[in-house]
Design an enzyme around this catalytic site. Sequence first.
Site, mmCIF file in Angstrom:
data_model
loop_
_atom_site.group_PDB
_atom_site.id
_atom_site.type_symbol
_atom_site.label_atom_id
_atom_site.label_comp_id
_atom_site.label_asym_id
_atom_site.label_seq_id
_atom_site.Cartn_x
_atom_site.Cartn_y
_atom_site.Cartn_z
ATOM 1 N N HIS A 58 14.518 -58.280 -8.809
ATOM 2 C CA HIS A 58 13.694 -57.542 -9.769
ATOM 3 C C HIS A 58 14.181 -57.715 -11.219
ATOM 4 O O HIS A 58 15.273 -57.306 -11.561
ATOM 5 C CB HIS A 58 13.699 -56.066 -9.369
ATOM 6 C CG HIS A 58 12.442 -55.340 -9.752
ATOM 7 N ND1 HIS A 58 11.177 -55.851 -9.536
ATOM 8 C CD2 HIS A 58 12.242 -54.135 -10.334
ATOM 9 C CE1 HIS A 58 10.273 -54.983 -9.963
ATOM 10 N NE2 HIS A 58 10.890 -53.938 -10.454
ATOM 11 N N SER A 101 9.084 -55.138 -14.562
ATOM 12 C CA SER A 101 8.466 -54.216 -13.622
ATOM 13 C C SER A 101 7.183 -53.638 -14.242
ATOM 14 O O SER A 101 6.387 -54.387 -14.812
ATOM 15 C CB SER A 101 9.490 -53.128 -13.274
ATOM 16 O OG SER A 101 9.145 -52.440 -12.133
ATOM 17 N N ASP A 160 12.624 -60.620 -4.621
ATOM 18 C CA ASP A 160 12.053 -59.327 -4.999
ATOM 19 C C ASP A 160 10.686 -59.156 -4.338
ATOM 20 O O ASP A 160 9.783 -59.959 -4.579
ATOM 21 C CB ASP A 160 11.897 -59.299 -6.529
ATOM 22 C CG ASP A 160 11.228 -58.032 -7.032
ATOM 23 O OD1 ASP A 160 11.078 -57.061 -6.259
ATOM 24 O OD2 ASP A 160 10.863 -58.010 -8.233
#
Length: 493
Positions: free
Chosen positions: A462, A186, A437
């Site tokens: 993710h 991320s 994602d």
Amino acid sequence: MAWVSWLPSMLLLFPIFASTAVFSLPAFFPRAPLQSLTQRAQTLKDPKLPFTTHFFPQQLDHFTFQPKAYKVFSQKYLMNSTYWDQGPNHTAPIFVYTGNEGNIEWFAENTGFMLDIAPKFHALLVFIEHRFYGESMPFGKESYESAETLGYLTSTQALADYAVLIRSLKQNLSAEASPVVVFGGSYGGMLAAWFRLKYPHIAIGALASSAPILEFDTITPWSSFYDAVSEDYKDESMNCFEVIKESWNELMAVAARKGGMLELSKTFRACKSLQSVYSVHDWLWTAFVYTAMVDYPTAADFLMPLPAYPIKEMCRIIDGFPQGESKLTKVFSAANLYYNYSGNKSCFDIENGTDPHGLHGWDWQACTEMVMPMTCSNESMFPSSSYDYNEFGDECMAKYGVRPRPHWITTEYGGNRIDAVLKRFGSNIIFSNGMRDPWSRGGVLRNISSSIIALVTEKGAHHLDLRFATKDDPKWLLEQRKQEIDIIQSWID
Ligand SMILES: *[C@@H]1O[C@H](CO)[C@@H](O)[C@H](O)[C@H]1NC(C)=O
Ligand SMILES: *[C@@H]1O[C@H](CO)[C@@H](O)[C@H](O)[C@H]1NC(C)=O
Ligand SMILES: *[C@@H]1O[C@H](CO)[C@@H](O)[C@H](O)[C@H]1NC(C)=O
Ligand SMILES: *[C@@H]1O[C@H](CO)[C@@H](O)[C@H](O)[C@H]1NC(C)=O
Ligand SMILES: *[C@@H]1O[C@H](CO)[C@@H](O)[C@H](O)[C@H]1NC(C)=O
Ligand SMILES: *[C@@H]1O[C@H](CO)[C@@H](O)[C@H](O)[C@H]1NC(C)=O
Ligand SMILES: *[C@@H]1O[C@H](CO)[C@@H](O)[C@H](O)[C@H]1NC(C)=O
Ligand SMILES: *[C@@H]1O[C@H](CO)[C@@H](O)[C@H](O)[C@H]1NC(C)=O
């Protein structure tokens, strides 16, 4: 649909709803989801985590030599040296997680991949906390007080922190010859990729998982995030997609009726009777968006405890109702999966609109550097909405007294024409993404050179690849991880 005047401006892990009023409704900052996740991150500090805790005296400001730049704060990092075997030539690698927007224990706990592969590489594991998160607060409790203190919360300072800390650690451990590989997911993945680009003399390579480094400026179409969320649901069933898409109007229609709010309080089993329809809107929105982010192939407990392939489960719930049932009942039941999978909620705290901690770090980052414009197209399952730099800037000004610099990230790190640029001036980066994602749309999805590799899976969510291996992992995930291991091995060789 003038009632949708704002759009949640998503944050990477924590949902940040920044109002972007394109019509004339008042600015609206729903807080409940943010707060509940922040609290969750704090409760996840498991004292049994397999790491030792350390603090490093870190320089406040790496980029000026004014006297106040020399202030020092304690930066937390975690280590596991159990598998570290430097060998006769002191060349076993150091794997560093470049922490993102939360306390470092949360990321350490959800990055089991590094622990899984440490024995094979005889690697030392280090997880460094990002400044202004967890316990790494440069100004203690006053860290979020104002722009005077928050001004030191930037990605460039964070990367410099990591560089300084890694150099100090290597010196202390007499490990100058050990190659460093950085890992991140991320925003942490963005930091890992940027770290390799900015500090190639400190890290030999980066595994950047679900890192949306192209979500800036106009590099990625602004509607792609919410279009991707919508596609996930449409892929399960057209009915599921349509029920959600039409539920927003039904929600507003019920709220507008006499006694409508009371009715909504009952339908949504609110702990306290609801005052604002927007809180319900956010509550549903959060459930659908976050479930897309964590549409993992195995049961997992990252944001919330959820079953394997939770979108499939949500759509099964929606599709299981008889035709005549109200759309709100259907979407409520689907959201119940997200909020109440463990089955022990007696009611929902939908309208907890307070933020006891005042400002939150990612809000500030989104209002300064991390400007990721997002819109909802008419094709998405969300009410359509637009984005306006000026309106967003006005809100940041009102909130923090500073305006965003929306083009700074691409100026500092690049992003435009990334293929041509990185082909010549970058190397040794893996960009991994799972297409379930929605953040994947702002990621690097094509191979750029022989050492800047995109590993893309059709399923996967993710930073799935960074999670601990489980016995139920599908074959495509095993293959993705094996490729990562082989590539990292080739860098070290
Ligand atoms: C490192 O991790 C392993 C595996 O979880 C654990 O057995 C070991 O105790 C850890 N070492 C330290 C120093 O915490
Ligand atoms: C250590 O270095 C020596 C001399 O460069 C080399 O011959 C030897 O193969 C190395 N050993 C390992 C385990 O890498
Ligand atoms: C390295 O050792 C020095 C001196 O003891 C200490 O101040 C510093 O914090 C250590 N570095 C790290 C990364 O722990
Ligand atoms: C509900 O269940 C979850 C998961 O089993 C657990 O962590 C949590 O503490 C429970 N909450 C309550 C209020 O019992
Ligand atoms: C949570 O799930 C349990 C088990 O399915 C159910 O009995 C309960 O009513 C649910 N809570 C709410 C608020 O819907
Ligand atoms: C919000 O939730 C927190 C923690 O659950 C609680 O302490 C607080 O009283 C709640 N606030 C409101 C307005 O319900
Ligand atoms: C959505 O449709 C409306 C009305 O047809 C149109 O005015 C608007 O520009 C469209 N918005 C987007 C984002 O395509
Ligand atoms: C990039 O190259 C690797 C082989 O090095 C391959 O496995 C992978 O599928 C390629 N990625 C894409 C997106 O084509």
